[in-house]
Design an enzyme around this catalytic site. Structure first.
Site, short mmCIF file in Angstrom:
data_model
loop_
_atom_site.label_atom_id
_atom_site.label_comp_id
_atom_site.label_asym_id
_atom_site.label_seq_id
_atom_site.Cartn_x
_atom_site.Cartn_y
_atom_site.Cartn_z
N ASP A 1 30.44 -30.60 39.19
CA ASP A 1 30.95 -31.62 40.13
C ASP A 1 30.32 -32.98 39.87
O ASP A 1 30.81 -34.00 40.35
CB ASP A 1 30.68 -31.17 41.58
CG ASP A 1 29.21 -30.85 41.83
OD1 ASP A 1 28.52 -30.37 40.89
OD2 ASP A 1 28.74 -31.06 42.96
N ASP B 1 20.82 -19.97 19.22
CA ASP B 1 20.57 -21.33 19.70
C ASP B 1 21.87 -22.11 19.47
O ASP B 1 22.28 -22.33 18.32
CB ASP B 1 19.40 -21.93 18.90
CG ASP B 1 19.16 -23.39 19.23
OD1 ASP B 1 19.98 -24.00 19.97
OD2 ASP B 1 18.16 -23.94 18.73
N TYR C 1 23.01 -36.79 33.12
CA TYR C 1 23.40 -35.37 33.08
C TYR C 1 24.92 -35.24 33.22
O TYR C 1 25.57 -34.54 32.45
CB TYR C 1 22.68 -34.61 34.21
CG TYR C 1 23.26 -33.24 34.49
CD1 TYR C 1 22.98 -32.16 33.67
CD2 TYR C 1 24.10 -33.03 35.60
CE1 TYR C 1 23.52 -30.90 33.93
CE2 TYR C 1 24.63 -31.78 35.86
CZ TYR C 1 24.35 -30.72 35.03
OH TYR C 1 24.89 -29.49 35.28
#
Ligand SMILES: NC(=O)c1ccc[n+]([C@@H]2O[C@H](COP(=O)([O-])OP(=O)(O)OC[C@H]3O[C@@H](n4cnc5c(N)ncnc54)[C@H](OP(=O)(O)O)[C@@H]3O)[C@@H](O)[C@H]2O)c1
Length: 283
Positions: A102, A36, A125
């Site tokens: 991008d 993790d 994000y």
């Protein structure tokens, strides 16, 4: 050369695993439960046991809309964990390969984005991925940052699988026309990542297939190749009311990488054709 893969169940990781198995290349790809990347102790233990030359970070939090509503997991996985990976990799003399997006660009450019262009993400994000780029480039380990876009390959989480699923039992499918970028095939990402490592490249490069298209054009091309008769019609993003805004034109130029590798990266159409042929063979 030994590789360690983080995020082993993701679509890019799967393509690396298949390529390494075919080529008899040494690698470890522990499951997320044992590796993790947000758990420093887990990272330290796996890296010290595996002793990789290259740490391939294929792990990420890619739920763009969910990140808009709660950005904490995105920042933990896409940014803070990258700093941990870099720090631990450095202690073991490993190079970190990390993937960007991008979506660090605002989408207002009138030409393909280049590596040196200003970043200005328009969603959470993109902000988390930008923080992750900085963690990789400014972290302790030597690093190669490869920005990719609209990634697809084996797995159920990409645009093409969603298109096929949404088309089931429908005569007409609405797809956005006002998002333009470059669908990029995991097979080509693997090929050019390995070539970049062979050349000893470090720093930031754009690794996309060549060309660009709207989501609508990509869906039409794909359906034609798959012999799918669903009619695809273009619609503006506002019709879908997603929580996270997407950049209008975020297509990136792969010229810097192609020049460094003295190669041309296949067009997105060529890549989708190879992918569709594989899907057709599998069914
Ligand atoms: N997919 C795209 O369209 C796209 C576009 C631009 C850039 N990228 C970048 O390209 C790279 C590869 O993306 P991909 O499409 O292969 O992603 P993916 O298929 O979503 O795989 C990411 C993997 O990371 C795993 N993961 C999440 N948290 C983790 C943790 N704490 N520790 C270890 N593993 C963890 C995920 O597991 P769970 O599924 O269990 O959460 C998933 O299996 C990423 O850096 C991504 O941000 C992708």
């Amino acid at each position: 050369m030994k590789y360690l893969i983080a995020g082993s169940s993701g679509q890019l990781a799967k393509a690396f695993i298949a390529r390494f198995e075919q080529g008899g290349i040494a690698f470890d790809a522990p499951p997320e439960i044992a590796f993790d990347i947000t758990d420093r102790e887990s990272v330290k233990q796996v890296v010290s046991t595996c002793k990789p030359d290259i740490l391939l970070n294929c792990a990420a939090y890619n739920a763009v809309d969910a990140a808009e509503e709660n950005s904490l997991p995105a920042f933990r996985i896409n940014a803070e964990a990258v700093a941990t990976l870099s720090n631990v990799a450095a202690k073991h003399g490993a190079t970190l390969v990390h993937y960007g997006t991008d979506y660090v660009f605002d989408g207002s450019s009138e030409r393909l984005y280049r590596e040196e262009d200003a970043t200005a993400p328009i969603n959470a994000y993109g902000e988390s991925k930008l923080a992750g780029e900085k963690a990789a480039l400014e972290g302790d380990a030597e690093s190669l940052l490869l920005r990719v876009s609209w990634v697809y390959g084996d797995g159920n989480q990409n645009f093409f699988h969603k298109m096929l699923k949404w088309a089931e039992g429908r005569e007409v499918l609405k797809v956005v026309w006002d998002q333009i970028s470059v669908p990029t095939y995991t097979e080509d990402i693997v090929t050019h990542t390995l070539a970049a490592l062979e050349q000893g490249l470090r720093g930031c490069y754009h690794l996309t297939n060549t060309g660009y298209a709207t989501r609508y054009e990509v869906a039409r091309h794909f359906f034609k190749l798959m012999g799918n008769r669903t009619t695809v019609i273009p619609l503006g993003s506002e019709a879908f009311s997603c929580p996270a805004p997407r950049p209008f034109f975020s297509a990136m130029s792969n010229k810097k990488l192609s020049a460094a590798l003295e190669t041309s990266i296949p067009t997105w159409e060529d890549a989708v054709e190879r992918f569709a042929a594989r899907l057709r063979e599998a069914h």
